[in-house]
Design a protein around this motif. Structure first.
Motif, PDB file in Angstrom:
ATOM      1  N   SER A 187       0.785  -1.136  -0.179  1.00 57.22           N
ATOM      2  CA  SER A 187       0.095  -0.047   0.176  1.00 57.22           C
ATOM      3  C   SER A 187       0.952   1.322   0.012  1.00 57.22           C
ATOM      4  O   SER A 187       1.829   1.272   0.834  1.00 57.22           O
ATOM      5  CB  SER A 187      -1.036   0.114   1.164  1.00 57.22           C
ATOM      6  N   THR A 188       0.707   2.214  -0.975  1.00 54.71           N
ATOM      7  CA  THR A 188       1.301   3.281  -1.088  1.00 54.71           C
ATOM      8  C   THR A 188       0.331   4.483  -1.024  1.00 54.71           C
ATOM      9  O   THR A 188       0.625   5.504  -1.316  1.00 54.71           O
ATOM     10  CB  THR A 188       2.041   3.646  -2.339  1.00 54.71           C
ATOM     11  N   VAL A 189      -0.746   4.539  -0.557  1.00 54.35           N
ATOM     12  CA  VAL A 189      -1.836   5.258  -0.420  1.00 54.35           C
ATOM     13  C   VAL A 189      -1.851   5.688   0.854  1.00 54.35           C
ATOM     14  O   VAL A 189      -1.738   5.334   2.142  1.00 54.35           O
ATOM     15  CB  VAL A 189      -3.201   5.024  -0.813  1.00 54.35           C
ATOM     16  N   PRO A 190      -2.600   6.966   1.025  1.00 56.69           N
ATOM     17  CA  PRO A 190      -2.869   7.655   2.413  1.00 56.69           C
ATOM     18  C   PRO A 190      -3.701   6.673   3.205  1.00 56.69           C
ATOM     19  O   PRO A 190      -4.578   5.784   2.619  1.00 56.69           O
ATOM     20  CB  PRO A 190      -3.469   9.021   2.201  1.00 56.69           C
ATOM     21  N   ALA A 191      -3.626   6.780   4.647  1.00 60.47           N
ATOM     22  CA  ALA A 191      -4.500   6.089   5.423  1.00 60.47           C
ATOM     23  C   ALA A 191      -5.899   6.304   5.266  1.00 60.47           C
ATOM     24  O   ALA A 191      -6.876   5.243   5.336  1.00 60.47           O
ATOM     25  CB  ALA A 191      -4.057   6.288   6.813  1.00 60.47           C
ATOM     26  N   GLU A 192      -6.612   7.352   4.915  1.00 63.77           N
ATOM     27  CA  GLU A 192      -7.691   7.744   4.910  1.00 63.77           C
ATOM     28  C   GLU A 192      -8.247   7.206   3.352  1.00 63.77           C
ATOM     29  O   GLU A 192      -9.588   7.173   3.418  1.00 63.77           O
ATOM     30  CB  GLU A 192      -7.789   9.259   4.694  1.00 63.77           C
ATOM     31  N   ALA A 193      -7.515   6.856   2.645  1.00 63.05           N
ATOM     32  CA  ALA A 193      -8.040   6.105   1.277  1.00 63.05           C
ATOM     33  C   ALA A 193      -7.997   4.593   1.403  1.00 63.05           C
ATOM     34  O   ALA A 193      -8.544   3.801   0.713  1.00 63.05           O
ATOM     35  CB  ALA A 193      -7.089   6.241   0.237  1.00 63.05           C
ATOM     36  N   GLN A 194      -7.727   4.003   2.773  1.00 66.82           N
ATOM     37  CA  GLN A 194      -7.938   2.774   3.116  1.00 66.82           C
ATOM     38  C   GLN A 194      -9.380   2.362   3.870  1.00 66.82           C
ATOM     39  O   GLN A 194      -9.303   2.269   4.886  1.00 66.82           O
ATOM     40  CB  GLN A 194      -6.659   1.856   4.034  1.00 66.82           C
ATOM     41  N   ASP A 195     -10.413   2.265   2.847  1.00 65.64           N
ATOM     42  CA  ASP A 195     -11.496   1.992   3.678  1.00 65.64           C
ATOM     43  C   ASP A 195     -11.887   0.702   3.900  1.00 65.64           C
ATOM     44  O   ASP A 195     -11.052  -0.452   3.728  1.00 65.64           O
ATOM     45  CB  ASP A 195     -12.767   2.525   2.527  1.00 65.64           C
ATOM     46  N   ASP A 196     -12.852   0.468   4.428  1.00 70.07           N
ATOM     47  CA  ASP A 196     -13.045  -1.204   4.937  1.00 70.07           C
ATOM     48  C   ASP A 196     -13.100  -2.045   3.796  1.00 70.07           C
ATOM     49  O   ASP A 196     -12.751  -3.277   4.034  1.00 70.07           O
ATOM     50  CB  ASP A 196     -14.569  -1.243   5.721  1.00 70.07           C
ATOM     51  N   GLY A 197     -13.566  -1.674   2.758  1.00 69.99           N
ATOM     52  CA  GLY A 197     -13.789  -2.349   1.562  1.00 69.99           C
ATOM     53  C   GLY A 197     -12.508  -2.804   0.997  1.00 69.99           C
ATOM     54  O   GLY A 197     -12.083  -4.173   0.662  1.00 69.99           O
TER      55      GLY A 197
END
Length: 273
Positions: A187-197
């Motif tokens: 994962s190279t995306v911000p934490a807020e982009a890591q949704d439950d799905g």
């Protein structure tokens, strides 16, 4: 001798902590600072340095701009990754442009996981996605899948990974619904982009490589139980910094000392809120 990390922003960087700890561990009286340099100021700044300068670590937005510095030898892995995170200087003149993110990512995974890597998924489509995707190829992946918020903007990253000598198959899917493939997900995306799905789609992947180290844990990192392997952003940062340290100083990088310094700095940040 002087070294520094350049970026915009750069105040959050742990690189000064790591490199200074390395100097102390081997007895070098060197300096290492974090310097904010805007994109348009990058080339004039680098070309105007004094003879006491030996090395520069580069973060965004300078990794691709450094490829075009005149008179600088660019290593094969920096060209492959289409980005530079390390400049070595002689008497203040940049002479070598390298990328330690790629071998640093390989070392970070192998420190935690010694199993096979036949395929992998990278979440994101930027410069870090390119270097970590190439690292998956170095680890043996023949297929690399990119899950990008804007698949069309991930085309340069996909092309960089596809250019690996192993000729991997590279797939680009939308982040919102693309399936995770392989033994490793990065994962190279911000934490807020890591949704439950997204977290749920990664649940069956044996190895999770979260390149962030602050904030920690991210939702993806927090989901990894004892039956899976978690490679963290500090692992990547320390391994790539050790390689930079060796390029700058010519001395073996003190991995343990640099890691301890990074861990203490992160603990202090979290305690301060």
């Amino acid at each position: 001798m002087r070294c520094a990390v350049l970026g915009d922003p750069v105040s959050h960087s742990l690189s000064p902590t790591l490199h200074r700890a390395g100097y102390a561990a081997v007895g070098l009286d060197w300096e290492y600072d974090a310097i904010r340099v805007a994109a348009e100021e990058f080339a004039p700044f680098v070309l105007g340095l004094g003879t006491e300068w030996r090395g520069l670590s580069l973060t965004m937005p300078h990794k691709r701009a450094a490829l075009s510095l005149l008179g600088v030898e660019v290593t094969a892995r920096a060209r492959l990754a289409s980005g530079v995170n390390t400049l070595v200087l002689e008497a203040g003149t940049p002479v070598l442009a390298d990328n330690t993110d790629l071998p640093g990512a390989v070392a970070a995974v192998r420190e935690r996981y010694d199993g096979p890597v036949t395929a992998g998924t990278v979440i994101g489509g930027g410069a870090t996605a390119a270097s970590t995707g190439l690292a998956l190829c170095e680890l043996g992946a023949r297929t690399v899948r990119l899950l990008a918020r804007s698949p069309e903007r991930a085309a340069p990253t996909a092309a960089a990974i596809a250019a690996h000598p192993s000729a991997p198959r590279v797939e680009v899917l939308a982040l919102r619904d693309g399936e995770v493939l392989g033994e490793v997900v990065v994962s190279t995306v911000p934490a807020e982009a890591q949704d439950d799905g997204l977290v749920a789609r990664c649940a069956d992947t044996p190895v999770v490589f979260e390149v962030l180290y602050d904030p920690w844990p991210t939702p993806l990192a927090a989901s990894v139980g004892a039956d899976r392997v978690l490679v963290g952003g500090l692992d990547l940062l320390v391994h790539q910094a050790v390689l930079q340290f060796e390029l700058f100083t010519g001395a073996p990088g003190p991995l343990a000392a640099m890691r301890r310094a990074g861990e203490r700095a992160l603990e202090a940040r979290r305690a301060a809120g």
